[in-house]
Every structure is written in C-alpha cells, then in structure tokens.
Scaffold this active site. Structure first.
Site, short mmCIF file in Angstrom:
data_model
loop_
_atom_site.label_atom_id
_atom_site.label_comp_id
_atom_site.label_asym_id
_atom_site.label_seq_id
_atom_site.Cartn_x
_atom_site.Cartn_y
_atom_site.Cartn_z
N GLY A 1 0.83 -1.21 0.00
CA GLY A 1 0.00 0.00 0.00
C GLY A 1 0.86 1.25 0.00
CB ALA A 2 1.91 3.38 -2.49
CB ALA B 1 -0.73 4.44 6.42
N GLY B 2 1.37 3.85 4.25
CA GLY B 2 2.40 2.96 3.71
C GLY B 2 3.68 3.70 3.39
CG PHE C 1 -12.40 19.64 9.40
CD1 PHE C 1 -11.77 20.48 8.51
CD2 PHE C 1 -12.93 18.45 8.93
CE1 PHE C 1 -11.66 20.15 7.17
CE2 PHE C 1 -12.84 18.11 7.60
CZ PHE C 1 -12.20 18.95 6.71
CG ASP D 1 -8.33 -5.90 -2.69
OD1 ASP D 1 -9.25 -6.69 -2.96
OD2 ASP D 1 -8.21 -4.79 -3.24
CD GLN E 1 -16.89 9.48 9.23
OE1 GLN E 1 -15.97 9.78 8.49
NE2 GLN E 1 -16.95 9.85 10.48
CG HIS F 1 -18.44 13.07 4.31
ND1 HIS F 1 -19.11 14.21 3.98
CD2 HIS F 1 -17.22 13.47 4.73
CE1 HIS F 1 -18.32 15.26 4.18
NE2 HIS F 1 -17.17 14.84 4.64
CG LEU G 1 -15.97 14.21 0.59
CD1 LEU G 1 -17.00 13.35 1.29
CD2 LEU G 1 -14.65 14.15 1.33
CD GLU H 1 -16.51 17.46 8.79
OE1 GLU H 1 -16.90 16.30 8.58
OE2 GLU H 1 -15.98 17.81 9.85
NE ARG I 1 -16.45 13.89 8.07
CZ ARG I 1 -15.24 13.65 7.66
NH1 ARG I 1 -14.82 12.42 7.56
NH2 ARG I 1 -14.46 14.63 7.32
CG HIS J 1 -16.00 9.57 3.93
ND1 HIS J 1 -15.40 10.03 2.78
CD2 HIS J 1 -15.34 10.17 4.95
CE1 HIS J 1 -14.42 10.87 3.10
NE2 HIS J 1 -14.36 10.96 4.41
CD GLU K 1 -10.32 4.54 5.19
OE1 GLU K 1 -9.71 5.44 4.57
OE2 GLU K 1 -11.52 4.27 4.98
NE ARG L 1 -11.98 9.33 9.00
CZ ARG L 1 -11.85 10.43 8.25
NH1 ARG L 1 -11.19 11.48 8.70
NH2 ARG L 1 -12.40 10.47 7.05
CB SER M 1 -8.59 9.68 8.44
OG SER M 1 -8.07 8.67 7.65
#
Ligand SMILES: Cc1cc2nc3c(=O)[nH]c(=O)nc-3n(C[C@H](O)[C@H](O)[C@H](O)COP(=O)(O)OP(=O)(O)OC[C@H]3O[C@@H](n4cnc5c(N)ncnc54)[C@H](O)[C@@H]3O)c2cc1C
Length: 582
Positions: free
Chosen positions: A16-17, A20-21, A120, A221, A240, A242, A252, A255, A286, A352, A383, A394, A399
């Site tokens: 995963g890129a 996080a990754g 927010f 996956d 969640q 949105h 989206l 927000e 939300r 979302h 996530e 959340r 996030s």
C-alpha cells in the site's frame, strides 16, 4: 496453464502506497532494504483525494492543547476508541505535522508564516465548549500534497516500488509472517516477496456500497489477506457515512466546505441542522450530520421531494471559494455542472470511511486474538488498521493524521524488529500455492457460462446501501447477511471473459469482488449482532447507546461460511462514557 513465479527478497515489504504505507517505508528505508507494492500507481492512492486537512493541536490560529484534541476524539468516537491509542495520536500529531512540514508539504500559511489551521466538524476548544481551528491544510488538496511529498521522499531514499502489483496471500510459517505473494497486474505472473517484516497499509473498504466517496481501488483487499489466514478483524460494523457526497455520484464535497462556513439546506430552504444539533450546527460530528441529512430526505424534505439536499456556499464569495475550496468547486462543476459560487450544490450521504479493520497494538503489530498476542513480522496502519483511535465514528482530519502518526511509528517499530532479525527465515516450499490456485482457477473460467463479476458486485453494492446504510434494523441486516451468503455461493461460479495474463482488469475485479463479498458479509453480521446505536452504527430497532452490554469491541473471524465473534474491552484512561450532545 502454469504461471511463472519470480522471487524477491527485501528486509521490509510495505503493501500500500497511501500516506500510511509511504510514511512507514520512508522510516525503514533510512536503514534497511525496503520495498512497496501497490495495486495502483502510488500517487493514485486514495490518500491523494483527502481534501480538508490533517488535525494537530499546533495552536497557530487560536489557543489549543492536545488534551482538548483528545477529548474531542474520545467523544467523537462515541467512547468506543481506545484512549491509550487516542492519546498517542493527538500527542504525536504535533511532531508528525512539523516533520511533514520539514519533508516539504506545502501547507497554507497564516499571515505570520505559520502553518494555517481551519475549523472542522467535531473539533472544539476547551473540552467541547468553544470553536476551534485545528486542521492543517494545503487548500483543499491536503492529502494530495502529503502523498506526493512522501512519494518523492521515498524515491530519494531508494525505496523500491513494485507498482500495479496486487498482494494476494500472506506467507505464514509457524505463526510468523515471512512475506507476501503478489500478482503483476500489468505483465502477469506471480511474485513471491520474501521479507522479515510485512506492513499492510491497504486503505479503506467503502467500495462495497454503491454511493461512496472512496476510490475504485478501496475494495478491502488487505482485509482479505488477514481473513484468509484465520486472523480477526475488529469493529467491522462501524463504517462512516459522510453527509455531503455529490448527489448520485457520492464524490466528496469536503467537510472543509462547512468548516469554511457552508450551510446545509432542505427543500424549504431551512438550515435543518438547527433541529438536530442546535449548538454545533453543520460542524457537529459526521454521524450526527449524516443522520440529520438522511432523516430530512426520508421525511420528504429533500429538494423537490427527491433524495438530495443542498450545500450552499454562495455567501462565502468567489475569492474564498477559489483560494480555500478550488478542488471542491471543480468537482461540482465537472460532475454536476453546478458552480458553487453561484449555485447551491445537490448532496446526499455517501459511504466514506472504515473505522474497523485489522486489530493492532500501539506498535502497529497485527493481533491474532482479543488479547495482546501479536503476529511476529506482521504490521498494519492507516485506514485498513484498527488500533482504534476512531472507535465508532471518526472526526474529520483525524484520518490522514492517523496514517501519518501510525505509519511513521510502524516504520520505526519495524526497524527495531528487523535489526533484531539478522537473516531471513526460510520460505515454506508452498509459499505461492494459494495465490497460484486462485489466479489459475479464475483464468480457467474464461469463456464459460457462469456469472460475471460485475453482476454480483452491483447486487452487493445496491443491497448494502438498502440494508446496511445510515439507518439499520434487524430485518434489513438479516436480509443483508442472507444476500451476502447467496452472493458468496454464486461467486464460486464466477467467470471472466479474458483468460490472458496481460493487463487483465476483469481478473483484478474478480479477485477484488471475492474480498468484498467476504468483508461485507462480516460487516452485515457484526452490525446485526450489535443491538444498540453508537457512532456511525444506528439501529432504528434499538434506540440509544447501551454501555452496559455494548461498550466493547467486536472481533470477528471468517471461518468458511461461518463468522465467529469475540469481544474485547475498550481501553479507558481518562474519560468515562457520558451522554453525547452537540
Ligand atoms: C474523498 C476523500 C476525502 C478525504 N478527506 C480527508 C481529509 O481531509 N482529512 C483526513 O484526515 N482524511 C480524509 N479522508 C480519509 C483519508 O484520506 C484516508 O483514510 C487515508 O488517506 C487512507 O490512507 P491509507 O494510507 O490508509 O490508504 P490509501 O491512501 O487508501 O492507500 C491504500 C493503498 O493500498 C494499496 N493496496 C490496497 N490493497 C492492496 C493489495 N492487496 N495489494 C497491493 N496494494 C494494495 C493501494 O494501491 C493504495 O496504494 C478522505 C477520504 C476520502 C475518500
């Protein structure tokens, strides 16, 4: 057909890129040989779509403290988040944000040159009492800026990228993770990645709904990788919605649009949030705003009696819209042919964000049970993971923050692990067998008369919207469990048209569908069991939060056609559950 297998060896393999990754990979690449495999080209990861911002109590615009951020996050989660993890999130937010700034993220600035911050939903000052600007942003392209910056940094630090590689099965031996097998989506062929540590950062899974704000690739996956090793998932019932997806598309409207002062209006032109959250209005969390919007629609107050409402930004004026919300405006122009400078924009709730996922401890190690037992060599963040900072709901901009804080931390922790393991343990001889069987089987169906992936996917996505949406009931959820069971049966006869190995997108879709059917089944089952309302999970037949019976995390194992459940307590360090009013 016998598929070719190619072997690779790296110290760390990140799957995963997204933010996080890439953050995890950046940290390990400082010292050890690191590879990233990604289904999509890295900068097309869904993180690039994050618009509004990334929260941190920098206090650049008004006084702020991590304790206030913690309080909002705990309440926002409807007291289901683990408070030790939540504290780590909000405390590490500050150094993580400055590190990102120094890596080169072009944040918007205040007049005196500091990182600018905007309001927010769900973020307040002084323990919920006053307004707050806490979200750091780069116009409404914050995730895009962060993702590109991290990708460039990874390239600079010689991270090896395998783009358009689809991780199909983990390699486990004696309960230890030793690598992953992937499919080369472009050229075809199986690839065995032998690693000391594997880090899953595979993103969210809201694609099993028809109306969703998430990318095509968000098909869960990574959850398949975990479930198929008989490892558990946590809190899967919490997804969640949105409140402001573009009508019929789900794309989206950030927000940030409400953070900058946008109103939500019903058919009578009323700011209906007055009825539902008089104090916080459009900036309530939300889950609250989505339920309000859905109630207005269900009660016939949608625009012209239809299933949409309006978000109105006209009073913000051209300049503010063009500088603070240019991408949101462009999306509304392209997809709805509406200019928010002159027109209100049709919106509806959209699936979302996935609060649930792979259970991890604070060091991002994947857990194998409801206790503290972790799988050596296997990590997860972002996530797809559930370290449980978001609990049942959340808060906006928490996030990308989670991805930054726990991706970064996961990288640091993996370094410790790799340092302590000098050599690679041997690979099992059958490492590639499960993946080979899966792909060879699907390719062998080409041309036969079974059901096509797209048909099953449509049924799944539509039925999830009908039965497992903003409002849920035992009747609808039981129906959904049954639909998932039927679809999983039918999947056994799924056929694809193209039997080739080169850029076979239907093959990819068929594999994704298998994962979607499995985790959607788990979602529906867990949601049926949880007979209370908490955060994003709202049961019309069980009004109210039931702390006595349900203040606990759900752990679920997919075992063939059955789902086994267990529960674990919520970690409370500071704030006891209280009534949640906005
Ligand atoms: C439209 C939109 C706007 C948002 N705005 C905000 C915001 O303003 N602020 C905020 O905090 N959050 C926001 N969010 C949420 C936030 O963007 C995401 O939760 C976060 O970016 C997820 O990042 P990630 O690194 O976990 O995964 P992602 O960025 O989703 O990346 C997942 C990666 O996993 C790879 N992958 C998945 N499965 C496999 C596999 N089997 N094999 C190989 N690779 C695989 C994909 O190729 C991809 O690279 C928004 C979300 C959306 C959809």
């Amino acid at each position: 057909m016998k598929l070719d297998v190619t072997y690779h060896k790296h110290d760390v393999v990140v799957v995963g890129a997204g933010i996080a990754g890439l953050y995890a990979a950046l940290k390990t690449s400082a010292e050890v040989d690191t590879a990233v495999i990604s289904k999509v080209y890295p900068t097309r990861s869904h993180s690039g779509a994050a618009q509004g911002g990334c929260a941190a109590s920098l206090g650049n615009v008004m006084e702020d403290h991590w304790e206030w951020h913690l309080y909002d996050t705990v309440r926002g989660s409807d007291f289901l988040g683990d408070q030790d993890a939540q504290e780590l999130l909000v405390r590490d937010a500050v150094p993580a944000m400055y590190e990102m700034e120094h890596l080169g993220v072009p944040f918007d600035r205040t007049e005196d040159g500091k990182i600018a911050q905007r309001p927010f939903g769900g973020h307040f000052g002084n323990f919920g009492k006053s307004p707050m600007s806490r979200s750091c942003f780069a116009a409404d392209r914050t995730g895009h800026a962060q993702l590109h910056c991290l990708y460039e940094q990874c390239l600079k630090h010689q991270v090896r990228f395998y783009n358009e590689f689809f991780g199909l099965s983990l390699i486990m031996e004696d309960g230890v993770c030793r690598g992953i097998v992937a499919w080369d989506m472009q050229r075809g062929g199986l690839h065995v990645f032998h690693a000391k540590a594997v880090h899953l950062a595979t993103g969210g899974h809201a694609r099993c709904w028809k109306i969703t704000s998430t990318a095509m690739a968000n098909t869960g996956d990574g959850l398949g990788l975990i479930m198929h090793q008989q490892l558990p998932l946590e809190d899967m019932e919490f997804v969640q919605f949105h409140p402001t997806g573009l009508w019929k598309h789900g794309i989206l409207v950030s927000e940030a649009a409400r953070g900058e002062g946008g109103y939500l209006l019903n058919d009578k032109g009323e700011r209906f949030m007055e009825t539902y959250a008089k104090a916080k209005m459009e900036l309530a969390p939300r889950d609250v705003v989505s339920r309000a919007a859905q109630t207005e629609i269900n009660d016939g107050r949608g625009i012209g009696g239809q299933d949409y409402l309006h978000i109105d930004l006209r009073h913000l004026g051209r300049e503010k819209i063009m500088t603070r919300l240019p991408q949101v405006r462009e999306l509304a122009l392209k997809f709805m042919n509406r200019d928010m400078i002159t027109d209100p924009i049709p919106i509806q709730p959209t699936a979302h964000y996935s609060m649930g996922g792979m259970p991890t401890n604070l060091d991002t190690q994947v857990l194998r049970d409801a206790g503290k037992d972790a799988v050596p060599g296997l990590y997860a963040s972002g996530e797809c993971a559930c370290v449980s900072v978001h609990g049942a709901n959340r808060l906006g901009t928490n996030s990308t923050l989670e991805c930054a804080v726990f991706g970064r931390r996961g990288g640091i922790k993996m370094l410790d692990y790799v340092r302590a393991h000098a050599g690679h343990e041997d690979l099992p001889g059958d490492a590639a067998d499960a993946a080979r069987e899966q792909v060879e089987h699907l390719l062998s169906t080409a041309g036969s008369n079974g059901v096509r992936p797209v048909e099953l996917r449509e049924r799944l996505q539509l039925s999830m919207g009908e039965n497992a949406g903003v409002f849920r009931s035992a009747e609808g959820l039981a129906r959904q469990v049954q639909i998932c069971q039927e679809l999983r049966q039918q999947y056994r006869n799924v056929t694809i048209e193209d039997g080739g190995t080169y850029a076979n997108s239907e093959l990819t879709e068929a594999i994704e569908l298998g994962n979607m059917l499995d985790y959607a089944y788990v979602i529906a089952h867990c949601a049926l069991q949880r007979t209370e309302c908490r955060g994003a999970h709202w049961r019309t037949d069980h009004p109210g939060r039931n702390d006595k019976e349900w203040h606990k995390h759900t752990m679920s194992w997919l075992e063939g056609d059955q789902i086994r459940l267990d529960y674990k307590p919520v970690v409370i360090t500071r704030f006891q559950p209280e009534e949640r009013k906005y």
